[in-house]
Enzyme design. Structure first.
Site, mmCIF file in Angstrom:
data_model
loop_
_atom_site.group_PDB
_atom_site.id
_atom_site.type_symbol
_atom_site.label_atom_id
_atom_site.label_comp_id
_atom_site.label_asym_id
_atom_site.label_seq_id
_atom_site.Cartn_x
_atom_site.Cartn_y
_atom_site.Cartn_z
ATOM 1 N N LYS A 54 -5.975 36.430 130.407
ATOM 2 C CA LYS A 54 -6.811 35.948 129.313
ATOM 3 C C LYS A 54 -8.192 35.539 129.813
ATOM 4 O O LYS A 54 -9.206 35.772 129.139
ATOM 5 C CB LYS A 54 -6.132 34.774 128.598
ATOM 6 C CG LYS A 54 -4.908 35.162 127.792
ATOM 7 C CD LYS A 54 -4.322 33.953 127.084
ATOM 8 C CE LYS A 54 -3.098 34.326 126.251
ATOM 9 N NZ LYS A 54 -2.512 33.136 125.585
ATOM 10 N N ASP A 60 -4.276 25.055 134.447
ATOM 11 C CA ASP A 60 -3.535 24.354 133.401
ATOM 12 C C ASP A 60 -4.340 23.113 133.013
ATOM 13 O O ASP A 60 -4.482 22.184 133.805
ATOM 14 C CB ASP A 60 -2.151 23.959 133.916
ATOM 15 C CG ASP A 60 -1.260 23.390 132.819
ATOM 16 O OD1 ASP A 60 -1.798 22.842 131.836
ATOM 17 O OD2 ASP A 60 -0.022 23.502 132.954
ATOM 18 N N TYR A 107 3.579 18.737 123.794
ATOM 19 C CA TYR A 107 2.677 19.589 124.584
ATOM 20 C C TYR A 107 1.220 19.299 124.222
ATOM 21 O O TYR A 107 0.356 19.146 125.101
ATOM 22 C CB TYR A 107 3.036 21.051 124.302
ATOM 23 C CG TYR A 107 2.393 22.070 125.211
ATOM 24 C CD1 TYR A 107 2.484 21.960 126.593
ATOM 25 C CD2 TYR A 107 1.720 23.162 124.679
ATOM 26 C CE1 TYR A 107 1.914 22.921 127.427
ATOM 27 C CE2 TYR A 107 1.148 24.125 125.500
ATOM 28 C CZ TYR A 107 1.245 23.993 126.875
ATOM 29 O OH TYR A 107 0.676 24.939 127.697
ATOM 30 N N CYS A 166 -4.620 25.568 113.832
ATOM 31 C CA CYS A 166 -4.480 26.415 112.640
ATOM 32 C C CYS A 166 -3.114 26.172 112.010
ATOM 33 O O CYS A 166 -2.443 27.102 111.573
ATOM 34 C CB CYS A 166 -4.679 27.889 112.984
ATOM 35 S SG CYS A 166 -3.543 28.515 114.239
#
Length: 339
Positions: free
Chosen positions: A208, A229, A274, A297
């Site tokens: 990505k 991360d 998370y 979203c």
């Protein structure tokens, strides 16, 4: 359903009906680092200027259109069905089952039995198949192969998502960190609004990050993106950040159109935990008085209000967009200030 009922109450059925349909407008952000809105409008027939954002243009999405009922069918996965509903072609990775012969006109059907398009079954080199769609349930311009996309002059981005960079409100010299930058839409928008800010982005997936680098090069977006991360950014020595953007993985219950969706309470609780870790990380790297812009979203409280209601921050404001009211993706944005 319990979490959705908390938000929508007696309007729940209206919300559920609305997410079966696409937004009535397909939005595109014009990359004013490379071109102008007027120049793009000259080559993109049917697009109009948005009423609110000068860099945004849109085309109307038409439908629902009448589809033929056919004996020949191609069954596709959820993600493919939702794209094909708006006119995309079907490619081999999305095909689950074929009940047809080469050259046949076919119905494209989701796994739960919803017909989303008619098209022609085409054999590809190597023996695989695709469906060339000629009539979809809803229709909108096909942009993937346009020169404007290929040259980085436009970026397909929903209007709700465009609000995020505006709320970040980047200023010259500010240090801004995007903790979950892929695929790069919000990060490139922030840079477009203020190229003099110092902006960096992170994603934990190498592939990505490489795709973002290619996108940004094409768009003339001069920001650095790294593989890491973002729950552990402080270990990189990052500190005294002015603004942190968090757009974390979420249940995506606000995305439209949907042929179906299935999320459990356990799924939402795991996502909440998370998402909270990204907020913890932002707290560690922000300077006092620094700001977090948190967006999703999705529409549940457990992934939105229950994440940002945190005693370490003051909530400056929160915004929700509801598909059945605003005719946009179901979306949440909050701006927080570190105490």
């Amino acid at each position: 359903m319990e979490e959705l009922r908390k938000v929508y109450g007696k309007s729940l059925n209206s919300f559920l009906d609305s997410i079966k349909r696409p937004n009535s407008r397909l939005y595109v952000r014009v990359n004013t680092l490379k071109t102008t809105v007027d120049e793009v409008l000259q080559s993109m027939y049917g697009f109009k200027k948005d009423e609110d954002f000068p860099e945004a243009i849109y085309a109307e999405v038409k439908g629902p259109n009448k589809l033929e009922s056919l004996d020949s069918k191609v069954i596709v996965d959820k993600k493919t069905a939702e794209s094909v509903m708006l006119g995309a072609d079907v490619y081999p990775p999305g095909i689950k089952k074929i009940i047809a012969n080469e050259g046949n006109s076919v119905e494209v059907v989701s796994e739960n039995g919803i017909t989303v398009a008619n098209g022609e079954l085409v054999r590809l080199p190597g023996g695989k198949f695709m469906v060339k769609v000629y009539n979809s349930l809803y229709s909108s311009p096909k942009l993937a192969d346009t020169k404007e996309i290929k040259e980085g002059k436009i970026y397909v981005q929903g209007k709700a998502s465009m609000y995020v960079a505006r709320i970040v409100d980047p200023r010259p010299g500010e240090f801004i960190v995007d903790t979950t930058a892929a695929p790069g839409g919000k990060l490139s928008h922030i840079y477009q609004l203020e190229p003099r800010a110092r902006i960096i982005g992170f994603d934990h997936t190498y592939k990505k990050v490489e795709k973002m680098k290619q996108l940004f090069k094409k768009m003339n977006v001069n920001v650095q993106v790294f593989v890491h991360d973002s729950r552990y950014l402080s270990e990189l020595g990052i500190k005294d950040v002015d603004k942190v953007l968090i757009d974390p993985p979420c249940s995506a219950l606000g995305l439209r159109p949907k042929v179906y969706d299935k999320k459990t309470k356990t799924d939402l609780m795991n996502l909440h935990a998370y998402q909270k870790q990204f907020l913890n990380s932002a707290y560690e790297i922000l300077k006092k008085g620094g700001e977090v812009i948190y967006s999703t979203c999705t529409v549940t409280e457990i992934e939105n209000e229950e994440v940002v209601n945190d005693p370490r921050f003051d909530i400056e404001y929160m915004i929700r967009f509801h598909p059945q009211i605003h005719d946009m993706t179901g979306f949440f944005i909050a701006k927080l200030k570190k105490k």
